[in-house]
Design an enzyme around this catalytic site. Structure first.
Site, PDB file in Angstrom:
ATOM      1  N   PHE A 218      55.527  -2.360  48.046  1.00  0.00           N
ATOM      2  CA  PHE A 218      54.392  -2.860  47.262  1.00  0.00           C
ATOM      3  C   PHE A 218      53.289  -3.268  48.236  1.00  0.00           C
ATOM      4  CE2 PHE A 218      51.910  -5.516  44.581  1.00  0.00           C
ATOM      5  CZ  PHE A 218      52.273  -5.316  43.261  1.00  0.00           C
ATOM      6  N   ILE A 220      49.056  -4.077  48.713  1.00  0.00           N
ATOM      7  CA  ILE A 220      47.621  -4.186  48.399  1.00  0.00           C
ATOM      8  C   ILE A 220      46.935  -4.150  49.773  1.00  0.00           C
ATOM      9  CG2 ILE A 220      45.779  -5.644  47.433  1.00  0.00           C
ATOM     10  CD1 ILE A 220      47.689  -4.509  45.283  1.00  0.00           C
ATOM     11  N   GLY A 228      43.859 -11.063  42.976  1.00  0.00           N
ATOM     12  CA  GLY A 228      44.553 -10.813  41.711  1.00  0.00           C
ATOM     13  C   GLY A 228      45.007  -9.368  41.524  1.00  0.00           C
ATOM     14  N   GLU A 253      63.402  -4.267  45.793  1.00  0.00           N
ATOM     15  CA  GLU A 253      64.119  -4.046  47.054  1.00  0.00           C
ATOM     16  C   GLU A 253      63.594  -5.008  48.118  1.00  0.00           C
ATOM     17  OE1 GLU A 253      63.986   0.056  48.274  1.00  0.00           O
ATOM     18  OE2 GLU A 253      64.384  -0.466  50.344  1.00  0.00           O
ATOM     19  N   ASN A 256      59.786  -9.967  50.065  1.00  0.00           N
ATOM     20  CA  ASN A 256      59.496 -11.012  51.062  1.00  0.00           C
ATOM     21  C   ASN A 256      58.970 -12.249  50.326  1.00  0.00           C
ATOM     22  OD1 ASN A 256      56.867 -10.398  50.425  1.00  0.00           O
ATOM     23  ND2 ASN A 256      56.390  -9.415  52.360  1.00  0.00           N
TER      24      ASN A 256
HETATM   25  N1  ACO Z   1      40.522 -16.114  43.773  1.00  0.00           N
HETATM   26  C1  ACO Z   1      41.270 -16.779  44.653  1.00  0.00           C
HETATM   27  N2  ACO Z   1      42.598 -16.608  44.806  1.00  0.00           N
HETATM   28  C2  ACO Z   1      43.186 -15.721  44.004  1.00  0.00           C
HETATM   29  C3  ACO Z   1      42.481 -14.971  43.042  1.00  0.00           C
HETATM   30  C4  ACO Z   1      41.094 -15.211  42.937  1.00  0.00           C
HETATM   31  N3  ACO Z   1      40.348 -14.566  42.046  1.00  0.00           N
HETATM   32  N4  ACO Z   1      43.349 -14.160  42.402  1.00  0.00           N
HETATM   33  C5  ACO Z   1      44.559 -14.382  42.968  1.00  0.00           C
HETATM   34  N5  ACO Z   1      44.461 -15.320  43.907  1.00  0.00           N
HETATM   35  C6  ACO Z   1      45.534 -15.871  44.740  1.00  0.00           C
HETATM   36  C7  ACO Z   1      46.811 -16.042  43.979  1.00  0.00           C
HETATM   37  O1  ACO Z   1      46.860 -17.262  43.279  1.00  0.00           O
HETATM   38  C8  ACO Z   1      47.782 -16.026  45.137  1.00  0.00           C
HETATM   39  O2  ACO Z   1      47.761 -17.264  45.788  1.00  0.00           O
HETATM   40  P1  ACO Z   1      49.032 -17.853  46.585  1.00  0.00           P
HETATM   41  O3  ACO Z   1      49.393 -16.817  47.619  1.00  0.00           O
HETATM   42  O4  ACO Z   1      48.543 -19.120  47.142  1.00  0.00           O
HETATM   43  O5  ACO Z   1      50.106 -18.011  45.559  1.00  0.00           O
HETATM   44  C9  ACO Z   1      47.209 -14.995  46.064  1.00  0.00           C
HETATM   45  O6  ACO Z   1      45.843 -14.899  45.717  1.00  0.00           O
HETATM   46  C10 ACO Z   1      47.876 -13.624  45.955  1.00  0.00           C
HETATM   47  O7  ACO Z   1      47.946 -13.160  44.612  1.00  0.00           O
HETATM   48  P2  ACO Z   1      47.346 -11.743  44.228  1.00  0.00           P
HETATM   49  O8  ACO Z   1      45.890 -11.695  44.589  1.00  0.00           O
HETATM   50  O9  ACO Z   1      47.698 -11.421  42.842  1.00  0.00           O
HETATM   51  O10 ACO Z   1      48.187 -10.798  45.183  1.00  0.00           O
HETATM   52  P3  ACO Z   1      47.629  -9.799  46.305  1.00  0.00           P
HETATM   53  O11 ACO Z   1      46.714  -8.831  45.687  1.00  0.00           O
HETATM   54  O12 ACO Z   1      47.111 -10.542  47.482  1.00  0.00           O
HETATM   55  O13 ACO Z   1      48.988  -9.064  46.692  1.00  0.00           O
HETATM   56  C11 ACO Z   1      50.815  -8.851  48.247  1.00  0.00           C
HETATM   57  C12 ACO Z   1      50.071  -9.776  47.271  1.00  0.00           C
HETATM   58  C13 ACO Z   1      51.327  -7.646  47.499  1.00  0.00           C
HETATM   59  C14 ACO Z   1      52.006  -9.610  48.832  1.00  0.00           C
HETATM   60  C15 ACO Z   1      49.797  -8.433  49.348  1.00  0.00           C
HETATM   61  O14 ACO Z   1      49.417  -9.572  50.062  1.00  0.00           O
HETATM   62  C16 ACO Z   1      50.347  -7.398  50.310  1.00  0.00           C
HETATM   63  O15 ACO Z   1      50.286  -6.202  50.052  1.00  0.00           O
HETATM   64  N6  ACO Z   1      50.867  -7.861  51.482  1.00  0.00           N
HETATM   65  C17 ACO Z   1      51.326  -6.982  52.542  1.00  0.00           C
HETATM   66  C18 ACO Z   1      52.552  -6.170  52.154  1.00  0.00           C
HETATM   67  C19 ACO Z   1      53.636  -7.013  51.518  1.00  0.00           C
HETATM   68  O16 ACO Z   1      53.989  -8.072  52.015  1.00  0.00           O
HETATM   69  N7  ACO Z   1      54.170  -6.482  50.395  1.00  0.00           N
HETATM   70  C20 ACO Z   1      55.300  -7.061  49.703  1.00  0.00           C
HETATM   71  C21 ACO Z   1      56.538  -6.731  50.447  1.00  0.00           C
HETATM   72  S1  ACO Z   1      57.997  -6.905  49.483  1.00  0.00           S
HETATM   73  C22 ACO Z   1      58.132  -5.427  48.618  1.00  0.00           C
HETATM   74  O17 ACO Z   1      57.430  -4.485  48.933  1.00  0.00           O
HETATM   75  C23 ACO Z   1      59.094  -5.325  47.495  1.00  0.00           C
END
Ligand code: ACO
Length: 316
Positions: A218, A220, A228, A253, A256
């Protein structure tokens, strides 16, 4: 040469620091990888260069890659083959060194670059003024395969213990998020469905086959994180599988910490909207846990954790 030049550390670079990844559109957004050990080995170090910088750039729409390795000095015989190691993980059409050729090439590709057809769209959402859509495509789809070839290195660079998926296995499906106006890809998730044996009686009666869906990688892309998109992509997957009668359980799977957090927040919201907190009995029986877990297609461990969080919330 000074005496310092004879020390190995003078010729050793951190691969995570030397590798500069960027997404290029009107401007370039540069970021560093979290992991490079699948490419450069466990120590994540590169030997044989001074002032090493590895530029790995992607056009933000087509993801056509560009690679350029720069350094001030190199040990001719002993230096690691940086380019060779990276090329093993990049698609054959990567453009090396010639930046003008790369720009010309992706600009040409952009002219015919189209988002997948509407029947592959599983959801849309809005963030600010922008509209995004999530598309589901099988790995044997040409568009999906080509784009995945280009982006798959992000799984290695940003997810610990990730490896490339077997593109010949047609059970892989990829969900992609695009900005529908700019056509920029925001992220992707590789998913796999396993056949689930539901017992001899069901099997013999030739009832519909049941599957367990797995979220594998997964991602982003870094410039779009924290807005979001991760939550929208996750909810889109879950909604798609909730509507699909053949999917019995949704699994992840090796999640993290940040993915666990994202999943918990969104699962809690989903169960809250379904009034689970109101229904929560005083004495929770195993039968209730199992029935509700099946209803929401959740794994045992995940459903138990969520129930515990609801109990804490209720008794707070
Ligand atoms: N303004 C401010 N903050 C926001 C907003 C907004 N409009 N929307 C969401 N957020 C915050 C959320 O509340 C959350 O806060 P938190 O971390 O303090 O709880 C944070 O942003 C992240 O939420 P999202 O935006 O929905 O998630 P994101 O798009 O950043 O994706 C992810 C998260 C997938 C982990 C991303 O950071 C990523 O790809 N990381 C690298 C790869 C990774 O670690 N992937 C997961 C591995 S595990 C697997 O693949 C099964």
């Amino acid at each position: 040469m000074s005496v310092l030049d004879f020390k190995p550390e003078a010729w050793t670079s951190s691969a995570n620091e030397a590798l500069k990844v960027s997404l290029v559109s009107e401007n370039a957004i540069q970021f560093s990888p979290l992991f490079t050990y699948p490419i450069f080995g466990d120590s994540e170090q590169i030997f044989g260069y001074k002032d090493l910088v590895i530029y790995l750039a992607f056009d933000a729409i087509t993801f056509k890659p560009f690679l350029n390795v720069k350094f001030s000095e190199k040990l001719d015989k002993e230096a690691d083959d940086v380019e060779g190691k990276l090329l093993e993980f990049l698609p054959a059409d990567v453009i090396r060194k010639d930046e003008a050729k790369w720009v010309e090439s992706f600009e040409e590709e952009q002219k015919s670059f189209q988002l997948p057809p509407d029947e592959c769209r599983v959801s849309s959402y809005q963030i600010g003024e922008e509209t995004y859509a999530v598309y589901k495509l099988g790995i044997s789809n040409d568009f999906c395969r080509k784009l995945h070839h280009r982006v798959q290195i992000f799984s290695l660079l940003f997810i610990e213990a990730a490896s490339y998926i077997d593109e010949n296995d047609t059970n892989w499906e990829i969900f992609w998020t695009f900005n529908v106006t700019t056509r920029k890809c925001v992220g992707y998730v590789t998913t796999y469905t396993y056949w689930k044996y539901t017992g001899a009686r069901n099997f013999d009666a030739n009832l519909q086959l049941k599957f367990r869906a797995k979220i594998s990688q997964f991602v982003i892309f870094p410039p779009y994180q924290g807005r979001g998109h991760g939550s929208n992509l996750y909810n889109s997957l879950v909604d798609t599988w909730m509507k699909d009668d053949s999917i019995e359980e949704i699994t992840v799977e090796d999640p993290n910490e940040s993915f666990d957090d994202l999943r918990d927040r969104n699962d809690l919201k989903r169960l809250f909207n379904a009034k689970l907190v109101v229904e929560l009995p005083e004495d929770i029986s195993l039968e209730w846990l199992d029935r509700k877990r099946i209803e929401f297609k959740l794994e045992k461990r995940q459903f138990s954790r969520l129930t515990e969080m609801f109990l804490l919330y209720k008794n707070a």
